[in-house]
Design a protein around this motif. Structure first.
Motif, PDB file in Angstrom:
ATOM      1  N   GLN A  55      40.268  32.832  41.200  1.00 34.96           N
ATOM      2  CA  GLN A  55      39.218  33.394  40.357  1.00 34.96           C
ATOM      3  C   GLN A  55      37.864  32.755  40.674  1.00 34.96           C
ATOM      4  O   GLN A  55      36.848  33.446  40.756  1.00 34.96           O
ATOM      5  N   GLU A  56      37.858  31.436  40.853  1.00 36.40           N
ATOM      6  CA  GLU A  56      36.614  30.754  41.181  1.00 36.40           C
ATOM      7  C   GLU A  56      36.092  31.199  42.544  1.00 36.40           C
ATOM      8  O   GLU A  56      34.882  31.378  42.719  1.00 36.40           O
ATOM      9  N   ASP A  57      36.985  31.357  43.521  1.00 37.08           N
ATOM     10  CA  ASP A  57      36.580  31.860  44.840  1.00 37.08           C
ATOM     11  C   ASP A  57      35.885  33.207  44.714  1.00 37.08           C
ATOM     12  O   ASP A  57      34.791  33.421  45.256  1.00 37.08           O
ATOM     13  N   ALA A  58      36.531  34.117  44.002  1.00 36.36           N
ATOM     14  CA  ALA A  58      35.978  35.463  43.854  1.00 36.36           C
ATOM     15  C   ALA A  58      34.645  35.425  43.118  1.00 36.36           C
ATOM     16  O   ALA A  58      33.699  36.132  43.499  1.00 36.36           O
ATOM     17  N   VAL A  63      28.802  35.949  43.246  1.00 38.84           N
ATOM     18  CA  VAL A  63      27.455  35.454  42.911  1.00 38.84           C
ATOM     19  C   VAL A  63      26.596  35.425  44.164  1.00 38.84           C
ATOM     20  O   VAL A  63      25.440  35.855  44.158  1.00 38.84           O
ATOM     21  N   CYS A  64      27.158  34.947  45.252  1.00 37.70           N
ATOM     22  CA  CYS A  64      26.370  34.763  46.469  1.00 37.70           C
ATOM     23  C   CYS A  64      26.161  36.043  47.268  1.00 37.70           C
ATOM     24  O   CYS A  64      25.279  36.095  48.118  1.00 37.70           O
ATOM     25  N   TYR A 156      33.123  31.569  28.713  1.00 34.65           N
ATOM     26  CA  TYR A 156      33.282  31.783  30.148  1.00 34.65           C
ATOM     27  C   TYR A 156      31.920  31.986  30.791  1.00 34.65           C
ATOM     28  O   TYR A 156      30.942  32.324  30.130  1.00 34.65           O
ATOM     29  N   LEU A 157      31.880  31.804  32.071  1.00 31.78           N
ATOM     30  CA  LEU A 157      30.637  32.016  32.810  1.00 31.78           C
ATOM     31  C   LEU A 157      30.207  33.474  32.670  1.00 31.78           C
ATOM     32  O   LEU A 157      31.045  34.355  32.479  1.00 31.78           O
ATOM     33  N   PRO A 158      28.915  33.733  32.784  1.00 37.31           N
ATOM     34  CA  PRO A 158      28.451  35.113  32.602  1.00 37.31           C
ATOM     35  C   PRO A 158      28.998  36.046  33.683  1.00 37.31           C
ATOM     36  O   PRO A 158      29.254  35.625  34.816  1.00 37.31           O
ATOM     37  N   ALA A 159      29.149  37.288  33.324  1.00 42.98           N
ATOM     38  CA  ALA A 159      29.609  38.295  34.284  1.00 42.98           C
ATOM     39  C   ALA A 159      28.569  38.436  35.389  1.00 42.98           C
ATOM     40  O   ALA A 159      27.387  38.162  35.187  1.00 42.98           O
TER      41      ALA A 159
END
Length: 163
Positions: A55-58, A63-64, A156-159
């Motif tokens: 999930q973090e990878d995706a 983001v990038c 959770y982090l923003p979408a």
């Protein structure tokens, strides 16, 4: 020896067979119950860790590639776009980036009231990162953000679309 000649010892093969017949099913039952639970405990933790890393990878790659803002995301994307597995290789920049995003979220009074313990934890981590003498010390301070994520009112982090 003379006593054995007069009264020879009896054979113990019958007791051995009875012992094996009783012990094998009990051992099989014990292994059948304990071994799967042990394997599940070991592999279950690794599976959760793998899922979180995927999930973090995706998220980092999204983001990038989809929502990059150079001033905000430069440090994160320098690492993310350069490696194959960003969740493993870019932990420190991602945690620092996450703390910055969550600090922005917690700066809004309504959001802070909704998740008070999480926002307090994030603010504490952000203060420690700000007090760090160099970038490595700041990244080490950011590791405490993982503890904030486990709080019951964690946000959770923003979408990607919201970035």
């Amino acid at each position: 020896m003379l006593a054995d000649i007069d009264d020879p010892p009896r054979s113990r093969s019958r007791e051995l067979v009875v012992g094996i017949l009783v012990a094998l099913p009990l051992a099989a039952l014990l292994l059948g119950l304990v071994l799967p639970a042990l394997v599940d405990a070991l592999l279950g933790g690794a599976k959760d860790f793998d899922d979180r890393l995927r999930q973090e990878d995706a998220y980092m790659q999204a983001v990038c590639t989809q929502a990059m803002s150079l001033p905000r995301d430069e440090a994160l994307c320098e690492c993310t776009l350069a490696v194959e597995f960003p969740a493993l290789d870019c932990q420190a920049p991602f945690l620092a980036w996450s703390v910055a995003r969550q600090s922005e979220h917690c700066a809004v009074p309504e959001n802070e009231k909704a998740s008070l313990s999480f926002c307090t934890c994030v603010q504490t981590v952000a203060e420690r990162m700000g007090q760090a003498e160099d970038e490595d010390a700041s990244f080490k301070a950011a590791q405490a953000y993982r503890n904030c994520q486990e709080l019951p009112d964690a946000v959770y982090l923003p979408a990607i679309e919201a970035l």
